[in-house]
Design an enzyme around this catalytic site. Structure first.
Site, PDB file in Angstrom:
ATOM      1  N   GLY A  32       0.814  -1.208   0.000  1.00  0.00           N
ATOM      2  CA  GLY A  32       0.000   0.000   0.000  1.00  0.00           C
ATOM      3  C   GLY A  32       0.850   1.262   0.000  1.00  0.00           C
ATOM      4  CG  MET A  70       8.542   1.890   1.962  1.00  0.00           C
ATOM      5  SD  MET A  70       8.496   0.639   3.273  1.00  0.00           S
ATOM      6  CE  MET A  70       9.919   1.131   4.212  1.00  0.00           C
ATOM      7  CD  GLU A  81       3.074   3.637   5.244  1.00  0.00           C
ATOM      8  OE1 GLU A  81       4.151   3.442   5.837  1.00  0.00           O
ATOM      9  OE2 GLU A  81       2.266   2.719   4.997  1.00  0.00           O
TER      10      GLU A  81
HETATM   11  N1  BES Z   1       6.341  -0.765   6.053  1.00  0.00           N
HETATM   12  C1  BES Z   1       5.108  -1.051   5.413  1.00  0.00           C
HETATM   13  C2  BES Z   1       5.252  -1.304   3.948  1.00  0.00           C
HETATM   14  C3  BES Z   1       5.840  -2.640   3.588  1.00  0.00           C
HETATM   15  C4  BES Z   1       5.147  -3.777   3.817  1.00  0.00           C
HETATM   16  C5  BES Z   1       7.052  -2.764   2.986  1.00  0.00           C
HETATM   17  C6  BES Z   1       5.689  -5.003   3.446  1.00  0.00           C
HETATM   18  C7  BES Z   1       7.585  -3.971   2.633  1.00  0.00           C
HETATM   19  C8  BES Z   1       6.898  -5.104   2.859  1.00  0.00           C
HETATM   20  C9  BES Z   1       4.116   0.090   5.584  1.00  0.00           C
HETATM   21  O1  BES Z   1       4.315   0.885   6.681  1.00  0.00           O
HETATM   22  C10 BES Z   1       2.769  -0.540   5.755  1.00  0.00           C
HETATM   23  O2  BES Z   1       2.559  -1.151   6.764  1.00  0.00           O
HETATM   24  N2  BES Z   1       1.891  -0.409   4.771  1.00  0.00           N
HETATM   25  C11 BES Z   1       0.602  -1.041   4.754  1.00  0.00           C
HETATM   26  C12 BES Z   1      -0.509  -0.065   4.957  1.00  0.00           C
HETATM   27  C13 BES Z   1      -0.763   0.280   6.384  1.00  0.00           C
HETATM   28  C14 BES Z   1      -1.840   1.318   6.525  1.00  0.00           C
HETATM   29  C15 BES Z   1      -1.121  -0.911   7.236  1.00  0.00           C
HETATM   30  C16 BES Z   1       0.455  -1.667   3.382  1.00  0.00           C
HETATM   31  O3  BES Z   1       1.279  -1.393   2.533  1.00  0.00           O
HETATM   32  O4  BES Z   1      -0.467  -2.430   3.194  1.00  0.00           O
HETATM   33 ZN    ZN Z   2       3.639   0.106   8.487  1.00  0.00          ZN
END
Ligand code: BES
Ligand code: ZN
Length: 881
Positions: free
Chosen positions: A268, A270, A305
């Protein structure tokens, strides 16, 4: 391509890094046929390491060419190092040195979307969890934190915007129409937070004044056609920044905060330091193109984020087993933020629904793991609902046990004590303990034990003594690799209702003078009996108020008690929950019998819901949603999916027929005039109106059809347009439905985020979206195998939401999914591993279906050159237990 068998990595094998990196100097030369990456690392031996090994090992992955290696400026002979596909080993290095590495990579051919890749002509990166090693050789682990300086060079016409983390410190022109910008990030960070963007992007600017009076430059970078879709994200960002100051005392720390939208993105969004990168679908919105749900989701993701800047970036994870340290905590923070800016009860209902439907299923399946796992093969498979949602609940329970003031003291201590460090979930709990003086040793089991605790509640009333006894037993089911679990520390919020629906005092002792009407019981043993005094009648218990713990509760409610709680409980969450339990009971009683009647009590309960305009309409909108098929399946043993689907449809049809007039009245009463706004009240009204419309079209009501077509044609926002389109697609009005789908596509074919919604509404329709439709959508010119959003909106939605079609009797849905996973595994293993998940719970389903699912999984397992990502999921779910 991976050659060896995937290895399992264990938490117990953690060792501090042998070498540290103080500074990283990067220079990127970006070209159309590849990129040259010059990397200079200022390294030294880690004084805390007891390793006496003279050699240095760096991680690498898919690096096309290693062009050169130098030590303190002197080129190294090939014999001084060994270059294997995933490791670079230097045989002997001094205690302190500068290491220079030059690699050549091919972002334009990177379909995995990890590391540096291209999306719609722009360069962008995704380095979490282990993507940085696809850019250069590096000690790619979160406990190696370094200061980064990054120079980006590219053609000035194609890539006028060049971004990286921190502040821009230098820029200028180069020969051959090229230019450069240099960025410096003053905060040490792990390489997973590195980011780079280069493209022809439009810049939107705003500012934010922090609580200490500093002015922060806020910038969004989007493709020029998206210029009008930035306001909502920008406003959300400012709200989140203010909220983190007010609620956690956390201020932003750089002078610039940037958000970039990219169309091809595995996740979603980063949280890269100072340069967040978002999937376009999670950041771009306008009233014409995004639904209310999308608006709310964007607000919470932008906040999530942003909140990582403290919970994740300033204080990061020691290793990937600690992932929930940043993700669970940050989800908790974004949930509280959404509750504060919206409707708290509705937000709690949404979180609990997700947890009970999907996380409980994960916890009961072959991939079950603790919030802090003990082992993994591929870390990207562990960005799960357990790490995120259960992890957030665990933090929420600490908040409940400590209360808001001590919790805040604990978070202050955590941020202060560990600023600039890479730490563990245990460090987090210790800060909470130290600040509050509470002992959380038993509570730590929430991080260590997997599986969903089950609470069985029994009660008795002693008329003569006026004593009501509540006995609560807890147990946790076995999960892969874990049996005989210990009781956990569970906050269990309750209340009692008297015959008139009034709240009764909860007197735990006979002399408890002003006992509260709301109480959090703390369960720590396998069984507890609580005695409540001074009651003149047997109360109706309201259990697990506000969903105070991520557990299943079993209590022999009667339908009368549920109806009573549904209309009288002072806890909004439990009113909703009582309605859900009643509906589940009614639907389930029809699953096995095809001639049973729908309980008249349910109809009357919904009738009063629809009629009562004094109720919080946001709660009513939620209460009108019947439990989903996915939830009904989760609750069942050996579920018969088509039978569950039919029973639920019958209840829906019966409700719609019995309440036709009320639905029409509700529809008209909730028509909004005036300009579009996304307030909880307006969202609730649109939701109620669209639910009424959906129910009317479910029974092919003629008046409903007229309303749907005019709503579709006249809507000034996507919520109403999509509401009408969805209602038509799920009706028997084929002509209107085809017309609407064609008009919709014609109008929005140039907007990928809208086309994704158009795909999803079709492949998710249990009425018109069978396997044939899915094949047709995959042939559509707008479908794109390289774009994760398209795959999710067609294949993911089919397997995850069109449950009767996916579980069709002949097993064709399973075979279809297996084929797509095999195909996708070659280009994007991360997405392939996520896509395969609906097949993994084959043991839960009735023998015939289960066997069909299993054999589909076996065809995936047997693919040659299977990625580590898919290998882990498939092997774990086929493993015997
Ligand atoms: N750090 C994550 C993004 C991520 C997830 C990078 C898996 C690499 C592998 C980011 O902070 C995150 O958690 N994004 C979620 C959305 C959030 C609102 C829960 C996502 O991408 O679904
Ligand atoms: Zn996250």
């Amino acid at each position: 391509m991976r050659t060896s068998q995937p290895q399992t990595i264990f938490l117990k094998d953690y060792r501090v890094p042998a070498f540290l990196v103080d500074h990283v100097d990067l220079r990127f030369e970006l070209f159309e046929d590849g990129a040259r990456v010059h990397c200079t690392l200022a390294m030294r031996r880690n004084p805390d390491s007891d390793s006496s090994d003279k050699s240095l090992e760096l991680d690498g992955d898919s690096l096309t060419t290693l062009e050169s290696v130098s030590l303190d400026g002197k080129p190294l002979e090939g014999s001084a190092y060994e270059d294997r596909d995933d490791k670079l080993t230097l045989h002997e290095v001094p205690d302190q040195f500068n290491l220079g590495i030059v690699t050549w990579i091919e972002p334009q051919n990177n379909t995995r979307l990890e590391g540096l890749y291209k999306s719609s002509g722009m360069f962008c990166t995704q380095c979490e969890a282990e993507g940085f090693r696809c850019i250069t050789y590096f000690p790619d682990r979160p406990d190696v934190m370094a200061r980064f300086r990054t120079r980006v060079e590219a053609d000035k016409t194609r890539y006028p915007i060049l971004l990286s983390n921190g502040n821009d410190v230098e820029k200028g022109d180069l020969a051959d129409g090229r230019h450069f910008v240099t960025w410096e990030d003053p905060f040490p960070k792990p390489c997973y937070l590195f980011a780079l963007v280069a493209g022809d992007l439009l810049e939107k600017r705003d500012t934010f004044k922090t609580m200490s009076g500093r002015d922060i430059d806020l910038r969004m970078y989007v493709e020029p056609r998206n210029a009008e879709k930035c306001d909502h994200a920008m406003d959300s960002l400012k709200r989140a920044m203010r909220w983190d100051e007010e609620v956690y005392g956390r201020e932003y720390d750089l002078d610039i905060f940037m958000i970039v939208a990219v169309d091809d993105f595995n996740m979603g969004a980063m949280e890269n330091k100072g340069l967040n990168i978002f999937n376009s679908s999670c950041v771009l919105a306008s009233q014409e193109t995004a639904t209310d749900m999308a608006f709310q989701r964007i607000e919470s993701i932008v906040a999530h984020e942003y909140f990582h800047n403290w919970s994740g970036n300033r204080v990061t994870c020691r290793d990937w087993f600690q992932l929930s340290l940043k993700e669970g905590f940050t989800v908790f923070r974004d949930s509280c933020f959404s509750a504060d800016v919206g409707s708290p009860t509705v937000k709690r209902i949404e979180d609990a629904t997700m947890l009970r439907t999907a996380q409980f299923a994960e916890d009961a399946g072959p991939m079950a793991h603790p919030v802090r796992p003990e082992s993994y093969m591929e870390i990207t498979n562990f960005y799960t609902l357990t790490i995120y949602e259960k992890g957030s609940e665990v933090v929420g329970m600490i908040h409940t046990l400590l209360g808001p003031d001590l919790f805040r003291k604990g978070s202050d201590l955590y941020f202060e004590r560990h600023d600039g460090q890479a730490v563990t979930t245990d460090d987090f709990v210790r800060a909470m303990e130290d600040a509050s003086g509470r002992d959380l040793s038993q509570f730590r089991l929430w991080y260590e034990q997997s599986g969903t605790p089950e609470l069985t509640v029994r009660d008795e009333f002693d008329d003569a003594a006026g004593i009501y006894r509540l006995t609560i037993k807890q147990s946790i089911p076995d999960t892969p690799g874990q049996t005989d679990k210990k009781p956990q520390h569970i906050p269990f919020a309750i209340g009692f209702l008297g015959a008139e629906g009034e709240s009764l005092p909860l007197k735990l002792a006979a002399d408890d003078a002003d006992a509260p009407t709301d109480r959090v019981l703390e369960l720590t043993d396998a069984s507890h009996t609580f005695e409540f005094h001074g009651l003149s009648e047997r109360p109706v218990p309201s259990l697990l108020r506000g969903f105070s713990a991520p557990v299943r509760v079993f209590y022999p409610w009667t339908r009368e008690q549920l109806t009573f709680l549904m209309s009288h409980d002072s806890d909004g969450f439990n009113r909703w929950d009582a309605g859900q339990r009643l509906a589940v009971d009614v639907i389930n009683s029809l699953v096995s019998s095809t001639d049973g009647n729908v309980d008249a009590g349910l109809v009357e309960a919904y009738r009063s819901l629809l009629a009562d305009s004094s109720l919080d309409q946001a709660l009513v909108a939620k209460m009108l949603q019947l439990p989903s098929e996915a939830y009904l399946i989760e609750l069942a043993d050996q579920p018969n999916v088509p039978a569950i689907h039919r029973a639920r449809e019958r209840v829906l049809a019966h409700l719609a027929r019995s309440l036709r007039d009320e639905l029409l009245a509700c529809y008209h009463r909730n028509t909004l005039r005036g300009h579009y706004e996304v307030t909880p009240e307006a969202v609730a009204r649109r939701s109620l109106r669209n639910t009424a419309l959906a129910w009317l079209l479910h029974i092919d009501d003629e008046e409903g059809r007229t309303l749907a077509t005019s709503q579709f044609n006249e809507a000034d926002n996507m919520t109403d347009r999509m509401g009408a389109l969805r209602a038509l697609v799920n009706s028997g009005y084929e002509k209107e439905q085809e017309q609407a789908l064609a008009d919709f596509y014609q109008q929005w074919k140039d907007d990928p985020q809208v086309v994704e919604q158009w795909f999803a509404v079709q492949s998710g329709s249990t009425r018109t979206g069978g396997l044939r439709k899915v094949h047709e959508l995959m042939e559509h010119p707008a479908f794109d195998w390289k774009n994760p959003n398209k795959i999710r909106s067609v294949i993911g939605v089919f397997a995850g939401q069109n449950l009767p079609a996916f579980h069709a009797e002949d097993g064709a849905g399973y075979q279809f999914l297996a084929e797509q996973v095999r195909k996708l595994d070659d280009s994007n293993p991360q997405i392939a591993a996520r896509l395969v998940s609906p097949l993994t719970r084959w043991r839960k389903f009735a023998p015939v279906h289960g066997e069909q699912m299993k054999s589909a999984l076996e065809t995936v397992r047997d693919k040659s050159g299977l990625s580590r990502d898919v290998y882990e999921v498939v092997h774990k779910s086929l493993a015997g237990q």
